[in-house]
Scaffold this active site. Sequence first.
Site, PDB file in Angstrom:
ATOM      1  N   ASP A  91      15.746  27.822 -33.864  1.00  0.00           N
ATOM      2  CA  ASP A  91      15.583  27.055 -35.099  1.00  0.00           C
ATOM      3  C   ASP A  91      16.800  26.184 -35.413  1.00  0.00           C
ATOM      4  OD1 ASP A  91      12.976  27.707 -35.753  1.00  0.00           O
ATOM      5  OD2 ASP A  91      13.557  29.589 -36.703  1.00  0.00           O
ATOM      6  N   ASP A 126       6.753  27.250 -33.591  1.00  0.00           N
ATOM      7  CA  ASP A 126       7.713  26.634 -34.515  1.00  0.00           C
ATOM      8  C   ASP A 126       8.736  25.736 -33.796  1.00  0.00           C
ATOM      9  OD1 ASP A 126       6.719  29.272 -34.985  1.00  0.00           O
ATOM     10  OD2 ASP A 126       7.865  29.386 -36.835  1.00  0.00           O
TER      11      ASP A 126
END
Length: 391
Positions: free
Chosen positions: A109, A170
């Site tokens: 991330d 993601d």
Amino acid sequence: MSEVIPTQQTQQTRGLVISESTLEWADGAWQQIVNKVEKTSKRIGVSFPHASVSGVYDNMRPSWWTAGFWPGILWQIAAEGNHPALQEIAEQIEEKLDEPLYALTVHHDAGFIWTLSALANYRVTGNERSKQRGLMAAAQLASRFNLKGSFIRAWHDTEKINRAGWSIIDTVMNLPLLYWASEVTEDPRFRHIAAAHAETVVEHFLRPDGSSYHILEFNPESGEKIGAMAGQGYAEESAWARGSAWMIYGLTLSFHYTGDNKFLTGAKRAAHFFLANLPEDHVPHWDFRAPDAGEKPRDTSAGACAACGLIELAKIVPQAEASFYLRAAEQIVRSLYENYGTWDIPEEEGLILSGTSNLPGGVHIDTPLIYGDYFFVEAVSKLRGAVLQLW
Ligand code: GLY
């Protein structure tokens, strides 16, 4: 504090044809956003909010995946000029993010965190130090690439689980950090890694019907696909709404940066699945295949993120198709503004209600989430005709 200079757009896109009526309500929404953020920033300040708990944003650790969204909101507003206090908070948050950056604890991330903090600063002000931070984050993200399986590894291991072969949807939304790094270094290796991961997304995460897996496991030695996990979705074969949103926006951006049509086709397939499964108010339930019986909260963050992707899709498809995606985005964002906005709830720090972070884990259900707020702000800004593109 660095000076605000005109935003550079790195991608070639066509301007949107936005109707007068949309410009009007989007302007109203923008004023509400700015008023609320000016007020909440005085309490939230230099911290790392994730979810609003009983009206008050929490404060997570700087390495938590959501650490970029609050500075991202601040930059979206500061980029207009005349918001020095908001810009200063964003710059101080960026400095605090040096802790995980230099501890080398960066995970998949990294894109969420440093794109909306350091890169945002660099894109808006040209700050060299921010550029270096962005490149350092990109190098750590690129180092997670598994050559055999052609995927970017997701989380680190836990004490009990080796997660070397895990990859999640993601990550597709984190790839712009790598595309940007190739642009500024004029070295294609970052882009090669990003595009290779995006190809894996189209080949393995995107199902024939346009829905998405959340977690896939590959054999980290051979690269062979082993199976799927439900993750934050209802079940392995269900359709987690935020996963679909990551897919729509992430693949659209991969097309922007590479011009590879398979990413555009993938983004469209994901978009059509998402839009075909929206309920009447255009805001998705948390999982499109969650059973009707029992708890079935919305996830406004998925709606807001998908809307941003649809707006970008509208800029790159032929004019004849553009209005379909733009109208769909307008319907979602207008519903978020009118049906989920907190404009009449002064004691609530979040901007939009009814985000669902992790229903199977029982974490932050039906509450404002900082990424829902971020993508709502980005979408409203785009619907006012702003050209700032942080991703
Ligand atoms: N990246 C984790 C999530 O979407 O909740």
